[in-house]
Structures are given as C-alpha cells and as structure tokens.
Design an enzyme around this catalytic site. Sequence first.
Site, short mmCIF file in Angstrom:
data_model
loop_
_atom_site.label_atom_id
_atom_site.label_comp_id
_atom_site.label_asym_id
_atom_site.label_seq_id
_atom_site.Cartn_x
_atom_site.Cartn_y
_atom_site.Cartn_z
N GLU A 17 10.51 -4.66 4.49
CA GLU A 17 10.59 -6.08 4.11
C GLU A 17 10.27 -6.24 2.61
O GLU A 17 10.98 -6.95 1.88
CB GLU A 17 9.59 -6.91 4.92
CG GLU A 17 9.89 -7.01 6.40
CD GLU A 17 9.24 -5.90 7.22
OE1 GLU A 17 8.88 -4.84 6.64
OE2 GLU A 17 9.11 -6.08 8.44
N GLY B 154 -4.84 -1.89 5.03
CA GLY B 154 -4.05 -3.02 4.54
C GLY B 154 -4.71 -4.36 4.82
O GLY B 154 -4.78 -5.24 3.96
N ARG B 155 -5.25 -4.53 6.03
CA ARG B 155 -5.84 -5.82 6.40
C ARG B 155 -7.24 -6.00 5.84
O ARG B 155 -7.88 -7.01 6.08
CB ARG B 155 -5.81 -5.99 7.92
CG ARG B 155 -6.43 -4.84 8.69
CD ARG B 155 -6.05 -4.90 10.16
NE ARG B 155 -6.50 -3.74 10.92
CZ ARG B 155 -5.82 -2.63 11.08
NH1 ARG B 155 -4.66 -2.48 10.47
NH2 ARG B 155 -6.30 -1.63 11.81
N LYS C 171 0.84 -1.20 0.00
CA LYS C 171 0.00 0.00 0.00
C LYS C 171 0.87 1.25 0.00
O LYS C 171 0.68 2.16 -0.79
CB LYS C 171 -0.93 -0.04 1.22
CG LYS C 171 -1.82 1.16 1.36
CD LYS C 171 -2.78 1.01 2.53
CE LYS C 171 -3.50 2.34 2.78
NZ LYS C 171 -4.46 2.26 3.88
N HIS D 96 -5.10 -33.18 17.60
CA HIS D 96 -3.99 -34.01 18.08
C HIS D 96 -2.84 -33.16 18.59
O HIS D 96 -1.70 -33.63 18.68
CB HIS D 96 -3.54 -34.94 16.95
CG HIS D 96 -4.60 -35.94 16.60
ND1 HIS D 96 -4.72 -37.15 17.24
CD2 HIS D 96 -5.64 -35.86 15.74
CE1 HIS D 96 -5.77 -37.80 16.75
NE2 HIS D 96 -6.35 -37.03 15.85
N GLU E 214 -4.71 -6.72 14.70
CA GLU E 214 -4.20 -5.40 14.33
C GLU E 214 -5.32 -4.37 14.44
O GLU E 214 -5.06 -3.20 14.69
CB GLU E 214 -3.62 -5.43 12.91
CG GLU E 214 -2.67 -4.28 12.63
CD GLU E 214 -1.83 -4.47 11.37
OE1 GLU E 214 -0.65 -4.88 11.47
OE2 GLU E 214 -2.35 -4.21 10.28
N LYS F 43 9.33 -1.03 13.94
CA LYS F 43 9.91 -0.71 12.63
C LYS F 43 11.03 0.32 12.79
O LYS F 43 12.11 0.19 12.23
CB LYS F 43 8.84 -0.10 11.71
CG LYS F 43 7.82 -1.06 11.17
CD LYS F 43 6.99 -0.31 10.13
CE LYS F 43 5.67 -0.95 9.86
NZ LYS F 43 4.81 -0.16 8.99
O1 F6P Z 1 1.91 -4.24 9.91
C1 F6P Z 1 1.70 -2.91 9.59
C2 F6P Z 1 1.22 -2.75 8.19
O2 F6P Z 1 1.09 -1.40 7.94
C3 F6P Z 1 -0.09 -3.48 7.90
O3 F6P Z 1 -1.19 -2.82 8.34
C4 F6P Z 1 0.00 -3.64 6.44
O4 F6P Z 1 -0.92 -4.58 5.97
C5 F6P Z 1 1.44 -4.06 6.29
O5 F6P Z 1 2.14 -3.29 7.25
C6 F6P Z 1 2.04 -3.87 4.93
O6 F6P Z 1 1.99 -2.55 4.53
P1 F6P Z 1 2.19 -2.12 3.02
O7 F6P Z 1 1.08 -2.74 2.22
O8 F6P Z 1 2.14 -0.63 3.01
O9 F6P Z 1 3.52 -2.65 2.56
#
Ligand code: F6P
Length: 553
Positions: free
Chosen positions: A220, A276-277, A214, A393, A362, A517
């Site tokens: 990452e 995002g979620r 987003k 199990h 979240e 972060k």
């Molecule tokens: O974990 C924090 C967060 O902002 C989430 O809400 C989001 O889904 C994720 O990081 C990834 O964010 P982006 O889509 O901006 O890379």
Amino acid sequence: MPDSPSGSPELTRRPEWTALENHRTDALPQPDLRELFAADPGRAERYVVRVGDLRIDYSKHLINDETLALLQELAAATGVSGLRDAMFRGERINITEDRAVLHTALRAPRDAVIEVDGENVVPGVHAVLDRMAAFADRVRSGEWTGHTGKRIRNVVNIGIGGSDLGPAMAYEALRPFSARELTFRFVSNVDGSDLHEAVRDLDPAETLFIVASKTFTTIETITNATSARSWLLEGLGGDEKAVAKHFVALSTNAEKVAGFGIDVDNMFEFWDWVGGRYSYDSAIGLSLMIAIGPDRFREMLDGFRIVDEHFRNAPAEANAPLLMGLLGIWYGNFLDAQSHAVLPYSHYLSKFTAYLQQLDMESNGKSVDRDGNPVQWQTGPVVWGTPGTNGQHAYYQLIHQGTKLIPADLIGFARPVAELNDELKAQHDLLMANLFAQGQALAFGKTSEEVRAEGVPEEQVPHRTFQGNHPTTTILATELTPSVLGQLIALYEHKVFVQGAVWNIDSFDQWGVELGKVLAKRVEPALTEGADVPGLDPSTAALVAAYRNLREV
Ligand code: F6P
C-alpha cells in the site's frame, strides 16, 4: 490438558486461575455495583491510581478487594514482572521474530544504557531524534524549500498501520500545539482516492512527502509513494532531482529506500526492535514533530517515560497498567466480555481508539501460546469506540440496555484547550457532565422501582429500566498536552503487555496479517489481466468474475 513444553502449567490449570473462577461463582456470583458501593463506600477514593498527570478511577468495576488480590496473584504466578524486566533489559522477548522489544528505549534519557547484543542503543536513538529535530526546524522555519525554491507548506505522511495510525492520531490530538500555517495530511489506503483527496488542492512545489514504512516493502505504502512521486514530477515539470527536496523516508531498510529513489541522506532510521504499532515515538513521528516542534515532541517522550518508570517501579497494587490489564482479564476470562470500548470525551482524541485497535488487537489477537500450543482461554478483546458524546447518540443504547457486557474506558480533561473562545470554553462543563453522567448511568442504572416512582405506566417499566452494572474506568487529566498524550499511550502499551504476559502469548509479532497480503498479490493478476490464478477457491473465483463483468458494463 498437558503442561506446556516450557514446563509452566497451562494457564487455566493454575490454582490462581481456579481461585478466580471460584471467587466469580461463590463470592461475586452476580456482582452488583450498588451493593459493592453500599458495602464499601470508601472504594470511590481507594480504587484510584495516579500516574504522572493521570488520575485513573477504577471504582466502578465489578470487583472487590478480594478480586484484586486474586488477580494480582495470577499476575505474580504468570511472571508478568519478570517478562516486563526482560523487555526493559532488551531481551529477545519477541520469540517468533527473535527480536528485542524496546520501544521504551525510544524515550530513554540520553545518559541511559540499554543494550541489544552488547551495544548501547540509546546514543543512536538520540542521534536520530537530533537529526529529526534539525530537519523539523528547517521545515517549520521555511529554510527547507522545495525544488522551485518555494517553502514547504504541506506535509503528507504516506504509511499504513503503525506507520500511519500513530502520527495521524497524535497530530489530531495535539493540533492546538501545531504550526497552524502548515497543512498535514495522512495517506494510508491503497484506494487511489485517499491520495487523490489528500493532494488535489495542494501545490506540489510546496508539498513534502514523508514515506513511512518500517520494512519499506508494504505494498500500500510503496504504491501510494510511487503515485505521489508521479504527481509531484508531473506538477514540477518532470525533473527527477525534485524528488530529493520533496521526499523523505522513515524506515529500518536503507537498501529499499535507496532502491525506491529516495536519497538515504533524507532517511530517518529506526530499528527492528521497534514494533510498527509501538513506533510513533521513533522516526515514524517525524510528521508530528514537524507539526508540534521538537520541544513539544520531547515533552511527549517525557510523558511516555513517566509511565515507563511507573510500570517498572510502582508496587503491584498501585501499578496502573498492571491494574488495567488485570481488569481486562477479569472481564474477558471470567465474565465473558468479548469487547472493550474506549470512549474519549475529547474531540482531539477522535483517532485515539483506532490507534488502540492496532496496538491491542494486532498485539493480542493470538490463539497460540508462546510455545505454539493452542490457547484454551480467551485472549485480546475487540477494541472499539469513538468520542463519547457522539457515541451516546449512536451505540451507547446497546451498552446500557443490550445483552452484552462491555467494559469501557471514559477519558476526559478538566480544561478545554486554551485557544477556544470563552463561549466554546464554557461548553466544556457540559461535555464533562456527559462523561460523568454516562459513568453513573452505566454503573448504577435505574431500577424498576425508581421508574415506577416517576409514574411511568407499568407496561413501559421494563423498557425504561436500566440494569446498570456496566463497568467503566474513568481516566482524568488536567489537559491534553503532549506529555499527557505520551502518558496515555504508554499506559495502554503496558496494559496490552500485561495481558499478553498473563495469556502467555507473543504480543509482538503479527503473522495473522501475512496471509491476506500474500493472497492479494496472488489474486491481483486475475483482476487486472484476467489471469488464471491456480488454486483460487470457487467462491473467490466467482467474485473475481463478477467484478470483471461489472467493470465491463
Ligand atoms: O499490518 C501489518 C504491519 O506489519 C503492521 O504491523 C505495521 O505497522 C504495518 O504493517 C506497516 O508496516 P511498514 O511500516 O513496514 O510499512
């Protein structure tokens, strides 16, 4: 305790809250499911709510009609329906980020009008869906080829959190509907092993990377995407032009996408009013759309919409997300449950609970209310679980005989997927027998008298007694189709919404992930270069030193 600055009384001082506390201690001091069913056998039929293809049975809960009525009064008093309507209208109910919350617009019909700042957002949603569909069709048909002219056979989604969990979960769920000749992989972890394992057996000439972010700033994702680009260029002789044929982006941030080197013509956009979620039914679902095709993807959106309409219009007593949200409040706030298990009896839902962890935790892992005051009540539960039979199990022992109250959702389907052979299809009844047996055992247990009647030696009776009274919701549908998946996800989205509304928290921000972060960025130079990091606490400094020493050995 003072009233909140908004003028509404604190949640726990509301008469509706006190009424539930009194009900808990006076009417249901030790709720017992055997007694509740004996007193009201009709609850097995009455405590069922239907929405779309879902049949949701909540009869095995530690509640009676009065509990439900009191919970509904709490929902009414806390303004759940008002906030719901404000969300659907596009009001800026995400107050800390000053944003509308409009994932429901992602599945609105073409002729709907939903305005944000006076602009109808629905045409933009469908324009992107149409572009995604055209692109997905080109990849699926082989018309979209890679840099060397080979057709694309591998799709690798690079993203994390909502930009990974949704498409990865939905791809697993809908595998039987997917183009089996294509390979789909999902890379999220900044641990280089994730990307390594995802691409080690792939031909770069046949591989499409979908960079899903987003913000397009998530470390990452950007790190993995950079490494993926190097892998691609190395494999294809270093021609930078290859990137345009092998990389697309899903983002709200065109500037950063261009900065990364992806042509914005190959970008599928979404908007800041999609959390995002809550995003896998937006452009973030492109990998899924390539897998199952645009028609199936639209069926899934229709499924979401069925539950949206239901949430918006169904009367409170028959409103599935409202009921599920309120049941969670009953357990978390009045019966001291700390967690909630989601236990699908479907191999295809293997990532469903992991997806719900982000959606729920979240969203509702908050400890200040919408006015910034510390909350004096429990908020979101720990959500956990894996497919049911495997869990049986592993950890079900603790649910059955441990000391904790763990409400659980059992999810199952009447039919196995069509492509199984007859012998494998025949296993389905055994799978579902396990679901029903667990719901029964959890609810009704086995009394010591019943154990003794089986001739069990007296010293073993306590060990073999099951106290029961472990509440479950059983969600059934005919089969796991794209529409049913959409229905299930929307059900949980709105359940989470209901709880956040009652708790008076902002379910749509996630400031809690920021500190980690920031600190990771600050600590990294200490690891890579041994740099002195000002303000590093003694414990972390010692760990960093140990890490560097171990690395040298
Ligand atoms: O974990 C924090 C967060 O902002 C989430 O809400 C989001 O889904 C994720 O990081 C990834 O964010 P982006 O889509 O901006 O890379």
